[in-house]
Design a protein around this motif. Sequence first.
Motif, mmCIF file in Angstrom:
data_model
loop_
_atom_site.group_PDB
_atom_site.id
_atom_site.type_symbol
_atom_site.label_atom_id
_atom_site.label_comp_id
_atom_site.label_asym_id
_atom_site.label_seq_id
_atom_site.Cartn_x
_atom_site.Cartn_y
_atom_site.Cartn_z
ATOM 1 N N PHE A 106 -53.476 -48.307 125.799
ATOM 2 C CA PHE A 106 -53.267 -47.185 124.891
ATOM 3 C C PHE A 106 -52.397 -47.589 123.717
ATOM 4 N N LEU A 107 -52.654 -46.960 122.594
ATOM 5 C CA LEU A 107 -51.882 -47.195 121.382
ATOM 6 C C LEU A 107 -51.318 -45.848 120.929
ATOM 7 N N PHE A 108 -49.997 -45.796 120.796
ATOM 8 C CA PHE A 108 -49.351 -44.590 120.301
ATOM 9 C C PHE A 108 -49.136 -44.746 118.803
ATOM 10 N N ILE A 109 -49.685 -43.824 118.041
ATOM 11 C CA ILE A 109 -49.548 -43.845 116.586
ATOM 12 C C ILE A 109 -48.743 -42.620 116.201
ATOM 13 N N SER A 110 -47.509 -42.839 115.797
ATOM 14 C CA SER A 110 -46.619 -41.731 115.455
ATOM 15 C C SER A 110 -47.052 -41.079 114.142
ATOM 16 N N GLY A 111 -46.509 -39.913 113.889
ATOM 17 C CA GLY A 111 -46.756 -39.243 112.613
ATOM 18 C C GLY A 111 -46.270 -40.077 111.448
ATOM 19 N N THR A 112 -45.128 -40.737 111.636
ATOM 20 C CA THR A 112 -44.599 -41.603 110.578
ATOM 21 C C THR A 112 -45.564 -42.754 110.308
ATOM 22 N N LYS A 113 -46.099 -43.353 111.363
ATOM 23 C CA LYS A 113 -47.062 -44.446 111.202
ATOM 24 C C LYS A 113 -48.317 -43.951 110.491
ATOM 25 N N MET A 114 -48.799 -42.771 110.866
ATOM 26 C CA MET A 114 -49.988 -42.199 110.211
ATOM 27 C C MET A 114 -49.746 -42.015 108.720
ATOM 28 N N ARG A 115 -48.604 -41.419 108.379
ATOM 29 C CA ARG A 115 -48.313 -41.161 106.966
ATOM 30 C C ARG A 115 -48.162 -42.466 106.185
ATOM 31 N N THR A 116 -47.590 -43.474 106.820
ATOM 32 C CA THR A 116 -47.444 -44.780 106.155
ATOM 33 C C THR A 116 -48.811 -45.411 105.921
ATOM 34 N N LEU A 117 -49.687 -45.358 106.915
ATOM 35 C CA LEU A 117 -51.046 -45.872 106.733
ATOM 36 C C LEU A 117 -51.742 -45.154 105.577
ATOM 37 N N ALA A 118 -51.639 -43.825 105.550
ATOM 38 C CA ALA A 118 -52.297 -43.042 104.501
ATOM 39 C C ALA A 118 -51.733 -43.379 103.124
ATOM 40 N N ARG A 119 -50.430 -43.491 103.041
ATOM 41 C CA ARG A 119 -49.786 -43.811 101.763
ATOM 42 C C ARG A 119 -50.251 -45.168 101.257
ATOM 43 N N ASN A 120 -50.465 -46.125 102.179
ATOM 44 C CA ASN A 120 -50.887 -47.477 101.823
ATOM 45 C C ASN A 120 -52.403 -47.629 101.757
ATOM 46 N N LYS A 121 -53.105 -46.499 101.897
ATOM 47 C CA LYS A 121 -54.577 -46.475 101.862
ATOM 48 C C LYS A 121 -55.194 -47.370 102.944
ATOM 49 N N LEU A 144 -49.211 -37.774 95.167
ATOM 50 C CA LEU A 144 -47.763 -37.731 94.992
ATOM 51 C C LEU A 144 -47.346 -38.507 93.745
ATOM 52 N N ALA A 145 -46.463 -37.920 93.007
ATOM 53 C CA ALA A 145 -45.946 -38.598 91.815
ATOM 54 C C ALA A 145 -44.951 -39.667 92.236
ATOM 55 N N PRO A 146 -45.021 -40.836 91.615
ATOM 56 C CA PRO A 146 -44.029 -41.871 91.938
ATOM 57 C C PRO A 146 -42.616 -41.425 91.573
ATOM 58 N N ALA A 147 -41.643 -41.933 92.303
ATOM 59 C CA ALA A 147 -40.232 -41.653 92.018
ATOM 60 C C ALA A 147 -39.827 -42.411 90.756
ATOM 61 N N ASP A 148 -38.589 -42.227 90.341
ATOM 62 C CA ASP A 148 -38.087 -42.898 89.141
ATOM 63 C C ASP A 148 -38.244 -44.419 89.202
ATOM 64 N N ASN A 149 -38.215 -44.954 90.413
ATOM 65 C CA ASN A 149 -38.340 -46.408 90.547
ATOM 66 C C ASN A 149 -39.795 -46.877 90.558
ATOM 67 N N GLY A 150 -40.745 -45.930 90.354
ATOM 68 C CA GLY A 150 -42.159 -46.283 90.305
ATOM 69 C C GLY A 150 -42.849 -46.338 91.655
ATOM 70 N N LYS A 151 -42.112 -46.036 92.735
ATOM 71 C CA LYS A 151 -42.688 -46.104 94.080
ATOM 72 C C LYS A 151 -42.947 -44.696 94.601
ATOM 73 N N VAL A 152 -44.026 -44.568 95.379
ATOM 74 C CA VAL A 152 -44.319 -43.308 96.041
ATOM 75 C C VAL A 152 -43.318 -43.161 97.183
ATOM 76 N N PRO A 153 -42.761 -41.969 97.393
ATOM 77 C CA PRO A 153 -41.770 -41.786 98.464
ATOM 78 C C PRO A 153 -42.341 -42.223 99.817
ATOM 79 N N VAL A 154 -41.496 -42.864 100.606
ATOM 80 C CA VAL A 154 -41.897 -43.318 101.937
ATOM 81 C C VAL A 154 -41.882 -42.114 102.863
ATOM 82 N N PRO A 155 -42.995 -41.883 103.599
ATOM 83 C CA PRO A 155 -43.034 -40.735 104.524
ATOM 84 C C PRO A 155 -42.051 -40.928 105.662
ATOM 85 N N THR A 156 -41.500 -39.809 106.108
ATOM 86 C CA THR A 156 -40.580 -39.850 107.251
ATOM 87 C C THR A 156 -41.093 -38.986 108.361
#
Length: 156
Positions: A106-121, A144-156
Amino acid sequence: MKQHDKVLEDGVLDPETTVVSIFPSPMHYAGPTEVQWHAKARINAGANFYIVGRDRAGMGLESEYVKVQSMAPGLERLNILPFKVAAYDKTQGKMAFFDPSRAQEFLFISGTKMRTLARNKENPPDGFMCPGGWKVLVEYYDSLAPADNGKVPVPT
């Protein structure tokens, strides 16, 4: 709501027997009191069972939690069902109820992992969720609009 629409469109749930609605009650109370509030609201809407979630707000064993919830005033009429843990079954290529005797399969995929995968396409394993629902999540992170540093916010 878009993800729920895709689940119905993709045939994961039967649109003839599935009700999709918004329960407009924000999390104010936390813990067992919150669970009791939501359970009582569902009784008023005609529900006769309630699945107790995996996060038991610091309570002990799941069986103890179900017992405590069933003893709460007003919840006697409710059939409280314990939450069954699901995970991605690598041997079947789909989500299934976790079997501790086959834990390594079995593989447990947390919500944080899901959001990170989605953010990284990146895609989750085939069979993890319906493709239409996954596309909605990816499109959300694309929007999502990039932050001031040009990066999309990291999902938590």
